[in-house]
Each structure stands twice: as structure tokens, then as C-alpha cells.
Motif scaffolding. Structure first.
Motif, mmCIF file in Angstrom:
data_model
loop_
_atom_site.group_PDB
_atom_site.id
_atom_site.type_symbol
_atom_site.label_atom_id
_atom_site.label_comp_id
_atom_site.label_asym_id
_atom_site.label_seq_id
_atom_site.Cartn_x
_atom_site.Cartn_y
_atom_site.Cartn_z
ATOM 1 N N SER A 186 12.790 -8.192 3.457
ATOM 2 C CA SER A 186 12.401 -6.830 3.079
ATOM 3 C C SER A 186 13.127 -6.319 1.832
ATOM 4 O O SER A 186 12.540 -5.608 1.020
ATOM 5 C CB SER A 186 12.611 -5.880 4.244
ATOM 6 O OG SER A 186 13.948 -5.912 4.672
ATOM 7 N N LEU A 187 14.387 -6.677 1.654
ATOM 8 C CA LEU A 187 15.110 -6.236 0.463
ATOM 9 C C LEU A 187 14.513 -6.856 -0.801
ATOM 10 O O LEU A 187 14.319 -6.173 -1.815
ATOM 11 C CB LEU A 187 16.596 -6.576 0.571
ATOM 12 C CG LEU A 187 17.468 -6.158 -0.613
ATOM 13 C CD1 LEU A 187 17.386 -4.646 -0.824
ATOM 14 C CD2 LEU A 187 18.906 -6.585 -0.391
ATOM 15 N N GLN A 188 14.181 -8.132 -0.738
ATOM 16 C CA GLN A 188 13.544 -8.790 -1.880
ATOM 17 C C GLN A 188 12.184 -8.158 -2.170
ATOM 18 O O GLN A 188 11.810 -7.970 -3.330
ATOM 19 C CB GLN A 188 13.373 -10.282 -1.609
ATOM 20 C CG GLN A 188 14.663 -11.049 -1.591
ATOM 21 C CD GLN A 188 14.477 -12.485 -1.123
ATOM 22 O OE1 GLN A 188 13.478 -12.821 -0.485
ATOM 23 N NE2 GLN A 188 15.445 -13.329 -1.436
ATOM 24 N N LEU A 189 11.458 -7.825 -1.109
ATOM 25 C CA LEU A 189 10.161 -7.163 -1.290
ATOM 26 C C LEU A 189 10.334 -5.816 -1.969
ATOM 27 O O LEU A 189 9.605 -5.485 -2.899
ATOM 28 C CB LEU A 189 9.462 -6.988 0.058
ATOM 29 C CG LEU A 189 8.137 -6.237 0.008
ATOM 30 C CD1 LEU A 189 7.107 -7.024 -0.799
ATOM 31 C CD2 LEU A 189 7.637 -5.963 1.412
ATOM 32 N N TYR A 190 11.299 -5.045 -1.518
ATOM 33 C CA TYR A 190 11.569 -3.718 -2.086
ATOM 34 C C TYR A 190 11.847 -3.826 -3.585
ATOM 35 O O TYR A 190 11.256 -3.117 -4.394
ATOM 36 C CB TYR A 190 12.739 -3.087 -1.348
ATOM 37 C CG TYR A 190 13.041 -1.670 -1.734
ATOM 38 C CD1 TYR A 190 12.224 -0.633 -1.309
ATOM 39 C CD2 TYR A 190 14.147 -1.354 -2.499
ATOM 40 C CE1 TYR A 190 12.493 0.684 -1.638
ATOM 41 C CE2 TYR A 190 14.432 -0.045 -2.841
ATOM 42 C CZ TYR A 190 13.600 0.970 -2.410
ATOM 43 O OH TYR A 190 13.877 2.263 -2.748
ATOM 44 N N ARG A 191 12.717 -4.741 -3.951
ATOM 45 C CA ARG A 191 13.043 -4.946 -5.373
ATOM 46 C C ARG A 191 11.813 -5.389 -6.163
ATOM 47 O O ARG A 191 11.563 -4.920 -7.270
ATOM 48 C CB ARG A 191 14.154 -5.972 -5.517
ATOM 49 C CG ARG A 191 15.497 -5.466 -5.047
ATOM 50 C CD ARG A 191 16.528 -6.560 -5.121
ATOM 51 N NE ARG A 191 17.823 -6.087 -4.691
ATOM 52 C CZ ARG A 191 18.821 -6.889 -4.338
ATOM 53 N NH1 ARG A 191 18.656 -8.194 -4.364
ATOM 54 N NH2 ARG A 191 19.970 -6.384 -3.966
ATOM 55 N N TYR A 192 11.060 -6.314 -5.587
ATOM 56 C CA TYR A 192 9.857 -6.823 -6.241
ATOM 57 C C TYR A 192 8.862 -5.699 -6.505
ATOM 58 O O TYR A 192 8.308 -5.574 -7.594
ATOM 59 C CB TYR A 192 9.230 -7.917 -5.367
ATOM 60 C CG TYR A 192 7.902 -8.402 -5.856
ATOM 61 C CD1 TYR A 192 7.815 -9.298 -6.912
ATOM 62 C CD2 TYR A 192 6.715 -7.981 -5.263
ATOM 63 C CE1 TYR A 192 6.584 -9.745 -7.375
ATOM 64 C CE2 TYR A 192 5.487 -8.424 -5.708
ATOM 65 C CZ TYR A 192 5.433 -9.304 -6.762
ATOM 66 O OH TYR A 192 4.227 -9.754 -7.222
ATOM 67 N N LEU A 193 8.643 -4.861 -5.487
ATOM 68 C CA LEU A 193 7.672 -3.774 -5.633
ATOM 69 C C LEU A 193 8.125 -2.743 -6.654
ATOM 70 O O LEU A 193 7.313 -2.230 -7.427
ATOM 71 C CB LEU A 193 7.414 -3.117 -4.274
ATOM 72 C CG LEU A 193 6.742 -4.011 -3.230
ATOM 73 C CD1 LEU A 193 6.604 -3.274 -1.907
ATOM 74 C CD2 LEU A 193 5.404 -4.535 -3.712
ATOM 75 N N LEU A 194 9.425 -2.454 -6.688
ATOM 76 C CA LEU A 194 9.918 -1.509 -7.696
ATOM 77 C C LEU A 194 9.792 -2.093 -9.110
ATOM 78 O O LEU A 194 9.502 -1.369 -10.059
ATOM 79 C CB LEU A 194 11.357 -1.103 -7.394
ATOM 80 C CG LEU A 194 11.529 -0.217 -6.154
ATOM 81 C CD1 LEU A 194 12.995 0.123 -5.946
ATOM 82 C CD2 LEU A 194 10.693 1.046 -6.236
ATOM 83 N N ARG A 195 9.986 -3.402 -9.234
ATOM 84 C CA ARG A 195 9.765 -4.041 -10.544
ATOM 85 C C ARG A 195 8.300 -3.959 -10.948
ATOM 86 O O ARG A 195 7.979 -3.756 -12.120
ATOM 87 C CB ARG A 195 10.227 -5.497 -10.517
ATOM 88 C CG ARG A 195 11.707 -5.650 -10.631
ATOM 89 C CD ARG A 195 12.106 -7.112 -10.846
ATOM 90 N NE ARG A 195 13.393 -7.312 -10.235
ATOM 91 C CZ ARG A 195 13.621 -7.999 -9.126
ATOM 92 N NH1 ARG A 195 12.630 -8.618 -8.517
ATOM 93 N NH2 ARG A 195 14.820 -8.105 -8.623
ATOM 94 N N CYS A 196 7.415 -4.115 -9.989
ATOM 95 C CA CYS A 196 5.980 -3.970 -10.275
ATOM 96 C C CYS A 196 5.688 -2.556 -10.773
ATOM 97 O O CYS A 196 4.909 -2.374 -11.710
ATOM 98 C CB CYS A 196 5.148 -4.250 -9.026
ATOM 99 S SG CYS A 196 5.095 -5.985 -8.550
#
Length: 109
Positions: free
Chosen positions: A44-54
Motif C-alpha cells: 500500500s505504501l508503494q501504491l500511495y507513492r506511485y499514485l501521487l507521482r501519477c
């Protein structure tokens, strides 16, 4: 996870693989490949970072703010999720939704 009510601005197809064609109601749509590095998202943390980068790649500040807020709200809603299978479903769907949104705004440029 993109908030369902905000990220599902219309029905989309679930990803069936890279560049596959899917038929829906007599119409065909090309399912796009995930954004770069989406395959590296495993928690979930990696997803959160990924989505904010998007979100940073979106064209206008008000659009970026809207989707950043949606990402944060969705993470708050799902913070108590502890079923690993459900978490993986949420991650998969969030990446698919992010891909849809990014493609939507690429077409508008």
C-alpha cells in the motif's frame, strides 16, 4: 486506491493484459498497458507513492489537487483493510484506474 466515486467517471473495463481488445456492449476498446513501474507496486505504501507521482503528471493544478485529494481519502477509507487478497485487488484496481485517468488527460492535450 483512487476513490471509486471520483475515479470511476464512467464504466471502464478491467485490464486483461497488455494491449488486449475487449468487447463491451458491441463496442471494442483497447486496454492500455499499465503506466511505467506499475508492476513494481507490491504494497500500500508503494501504491500511495506511485499514485501521487501519477498526480504530478496531470496537466492542470486543479486536476492534480482533485486526484491527490481522492488518493488520500481512499487511503484513509481503506486504512483498516487487513485481508492480503483484498489489498491486492485494491492495488490492481487502483493501478487500472490511474492508467485510465492518465490516458484520459493525455488525449485532451
Amino acid at each position: 486506491m483512487w476513490a471509486a466515486s471520483q475515479w470511476e467517471a464512467g464504466s471502464r473495463l478491467m485490464s486483461g493484459g497488455r494491449g488486449q481488445w475487449r468487447s463491451r456492449g458491441g463496442l471494442k476498446s483497447l486496454i492500455m498497458a499499465p503506466l511505467p513501474n506499475a508492476e513494481l507496486v507490491q504494497n500500500s505504501l508503494q501504491l500511495y507513492r506511485y499514485l501521487l507521482r501519477c498526480c504530478k503528471q496531470l496537466p492542470e493544478e486543479n486536476i492534480r489537487q482533485h486526484y491527490r485529494h481522492a488518493v488520500r481519502q481512499s487511503f484513509k477509507v481503506h486504512a483498516d483493510e487487513d485481508n492480503p487478497e483484498r489489498i491486492q485487488q485494491i492495488i490492481k484496481r487502483a493501478i487500472e484506474d490511474a492508467d485510465w485517468v492518465m490516458n484520459k488527460y493525455k488525449k485532451q492535450k
